[in-house]
Scaffold this motif. Structure first.
Motif, PDB file in Angstrom:
ATOM      1  N   GLU A 195      -4.229  11.438  15.575  1.00  0.00           N
ATOM      2  CA  GLU A 195      -4.395  11.344  17.026  1.00  0.00           C
ATOM      3  C   GLU A 195      -4.602   9.895  17.470  1.00  0.00           C
ATOM      4  N   ALA A 196      -5.329   9.131  16.637  1.00  0.00           N
ATOM      5  CA  ALA A 196      -5.652   7.745  16.996  1.00  0.00           C
ATOM      6  C   ALA A 196      -4.414   6.841  16.987  1.00  0.00           C
ATOM      7  N   VAL A 197      -3.379   7.270  16.278  1.00  0.00           N
ATOM      8  CA  VAL A 197      -2.149   6.462  16.183  1.00  0.00           C
ATOM      9  C   VAL A 197      -1.285   6.636  17.429  1.00  0.00           C
ATOM     10  N   TRP A 198      -1.316   7.837  18.034  1.00  0.00           N
ATOM     11  CA  TRP A 198      -0.388   8.179  19.110  1.00  0.00           C
ATOM     12  C   TRP A 198      -0.965   7.865  20.488  1.00  0.00           C
TER      13      TRP A 198
ATOM     14  N   GLN B 194       7.082  11.990  21.932  1.00  0.00           N
ATOM     15  CA  GLN B 194       8.028  12.944  21.343  1.00  0.00           C
ATOM     16  C   GLN B 194       8.018  12.796  19.827  1.00  0.00           C
ATOM     17  N   CYS B 195       8.303  13.896  19.156  1.00  0.00           N
ATOM     18  CA  CYS B 195       8.277  13.889  17.697  1.00  0.00           C
ATOM     19  C   CYS B 195       9.385  14.791  17.167  1.00  0.00           C
ATOM     20  N   VAL B 196      10.160  14.263  16.250  1.00  0.00           N
ATOM     21  CA  VAL B 196      11.192  15.052  15.570  1.00  0.00           C
ATOM     22  C   VAL B 196      10.902  15.026  14.071  1.00  0.00           C
ATOM     23  N   HIS B 197      10.372  16.131  13.553  1.00  0.00           N
ATOM     24  CA  HIS B 197      10.225  16.266  12.109  1.00  0.00           C
ATOM     25  C   HIS B 197      11.603  16.591  11.529  1.00  0.00           C
ATOM     26  N   PRO B 198      11.867  16.164  10.284  1.00  0.00           N
ATOM     27  CA  PRO B 198      13.212  16.352   9.718  1.00  0.00           C
ATOM     28  C   PRO B 198      13.714  17.786   9.836  1.00  0.00           C
ATOM     29  N   GLY B 199      14.807  17.968  10.548  1.00  0.00           N
ATOM     30  CA  GLY B 199      15.432  19.272  10.684  1.00  0.00           C
ATOM     31  C   GLY B 199      14.862  20.139  11.790  1.00  0.00           C
ATOM     32  N   TRP B 200      13.708  19.735  12.358  1.00  0.00           N
ATOM     33  CA  TRP B 200      13.094  20.509  13.436  1.00  0.00           C
ATOM     34  C   TRP B 200      13.765  20.184  14.775  1.00  0.00           C
ATOM     35  N   SER B 201      13.415  21.002  15.779  1.00  0.00           N
ATOM     36  CA  SER B 201      13.780  20.696  17.151  1.00  0.00           C
ATOM     37  C   SER B 201      12.816  19.656  17.709  1.00  0.00           C
ATOM     38  N   LEU B 202      13.133  19.156  18.901  1.00  0.00           N
ATOM     39  CA  LEU B 202      12.293  18.139  19.545  1.00  0.00           C
ATOM     40  C   LEU B 202      10.957  18.724  19.987  1.00  0.00           C
ATOM     41  N   LEU B 203       9.894  18.006  19.703  1.00  0.00           N
ATOM     42  CA  LEU B 203       8.571  18.344  20.234  1.00  0.00           C
ATOM     43  C   LEU B 203       8.197  17.279  21.244  1.00  0.00           C
ATOM     44  N   ALA B 204       7.757  17.695  22.433  1.00  0.00           N
ATOM     45  CA  ALA B 204       7.461  16.725  23.496  1.00  0.00           C
ATOM     46  C   ALA B 204       6.065  16.972  24.050  1.00  0.00           C
ATOM     47  N   GLY B 205       5.330  15.896  24.286  1.00  0.00           N
ATOM     48  CA  GLY B 205       3.998  15.998  24.873  1.00  0.00           C
ATOM     49  C   GLY B 205       2.909  16.071  23.818  1.00  0.00           C
ATOM     50  N   TRP B 206       1.725  15.624  24.206  1.00  0.00           N
ATOM     51  CA  TRP B 206       0.583  15.517  23.288  1.00  0.00           C
ATOM     52  C   TRP B 206       0.298  16.825  22.546  1.00  0.00           C
ATOM     53  N   ASP B 207       0.189  17.934  23.289  1.00  0.00           N
ATOM     54  CA  ASP B 207      -0.235  19.187  22.659  1.00  0.00           C
ATOM     55  C   ASP B 207       0.767  19.669  21.617  1.00  0.00           C
ATOM     56  N   ALA B 208       2.034  19.661  21.959  1.00  0.00           N
ATOM     57  CA  ALA B 208       3.063  20.135  21.027  1.00  0.00           C
ATOM     58  C   ALA B 208       3.125  19.245  19.788  1.00  0.00           C
ATOM     59  N   VAL B 209       3.034  17.935  20.014  1.00  0.00           N
ATOM     60  CA  VAL B 209       3.124  17.001  18.888  1.00  0.00           C
ATOM     61  C   VAL B 209       1.921  17.167  17.963  1.00  0.00           C
ATOM     62  N   MET B 210       0.723  17.233  18.540  1.00  0.00           N
ATOM     63  CA  MET B 210      -0.474  17.342  17.689  1.00  0.00           C
ATOM     64  C   MET B 210      -0.564  18.710  17.010  1.00  0.00           C
ATOM     65  N   ASP B 211      -0.142  19.751  17.707  1.00  0.00           N
ATOM     66  CA  ASP B 211      -0.089  21.077  17.067  1.00  0.00           C
ATOM     67  C   ASP B 211       0.790  21.041  15.820  1.00  0.00           C
ATOM     68  N   SER B 212       1.895  20.318  15.910  1.00  0.00           N
ATOM     69  CA  SER B 212       2.815  20.271  14.765  1.00  0.00           C
ATOM     70  C   SER B 212       2.160  19.568  13.577  1.00  0.00           C
ATOM     71  N   TRP B 213       1.431  18.493  13.853  1.00  0.00           N
ATOM     72  CA  TRP B 213       0.750  17.787  12.754  1.00  0.00           C
ATOM     73  C   TRP B 213      -0.321  18.671  12.134  1.00  0.00           C
TER      74      TRP B 213
END
Lengths: 138, 138
Positions: free
Chosen positions: B27-30, B37-56
């Motif tokens: 969280e401290a990095v972002w 936005q975050c794209v993990h290899p092969g995943w769909s696009l994740l956008a916004g704080w909640d979606a990105v942090m949920d994925s991590w």
């Protein structure tokens, strides 16, 4: 012209050049700098004008047809840089073989004297459906 | 601190948080913004704080170990934005299964009041060896 519109325009020009398989139009989209970079889906990193343009030439030579439908296009501008994310829903004919694929792409554009130019293109295959994200190696 | 060094530092912090499987450090990095936005290899696009942090959080919960060796790290800074490209040579243990992979990544960082933060991460699998690039669907 509002910045967002200018970026939508140059982004559209990139895909028009790709569909036209026209290296001159593709060259006109990119900034002629050593720091430009291009990642075609599954390929290694290509860096610099010559390597990037060689790759487009090679792709265009081996492609008979390429059609894109762009979805979920998102633009963010900060100062003289902008990044665009989108899905390329593409149908192509490469070396006589028909393909369809969904590619998730990050494009970066830089504002220079006479407008915006592409400095970075990173496309990658979508392998996991949006509705069922599951952990992968990363 | 020179800008390049600051960007190398925040980029390293991202991978340290990943290896530590530590959501607080991640969280401290972002940047806490809707446009991250975050794209993990092969995943769909994740956008916004909640979606990105949920994925991590989901990845960290399912991962026992993650080790990176970063190669060919390239940094470009323009104004208050920077983008970094690199290869993540990773070895992981996910849900009891060992994996190794080469991921090609574009990271974008934004300079804010108290330093640089990640605003975009796009990682994708490398499937074609560097020595033999051949045309693909794109």
């Amino acid at each position: 012209m509002p910045k967002d519109q200018a970026i939508h325009d140059i982004n559209a020009k990139f895909y028009e050049a790709f569909e036209a398989l026209d290296i001159r139009r593709m060259e006109a989209v990119w900034l002629r700098e050593d720091y430009i970079q291009c990642v075609h889906p599954g390929w290694s990193l290509l860096a610099g004008w010559d390597a990037v343009m060689d790759s487009w030439r090679r792709i265009f030579e081996n492609t008979e047809q390429m059609r894109f439908r762009l979805t979920d296009v998102r633009v963010k501008v900060i100062g003289t840089l902008a990044w665009v994310t989108l899905y390329e829903n593409l149908v192509s004919s490469v070396q006589g073989e028909g393909n369809s694929a969904v590619i998730l792409t990050t494009n970066i554009f830089e504002e220079v004297g006479d407008g915006w130019r592409m400095v970075h293109h990173h496309g990658s295959p979508v392998m996991i459906p949006e509705t069922e994200p599951t952990p992968t190696v990363h």
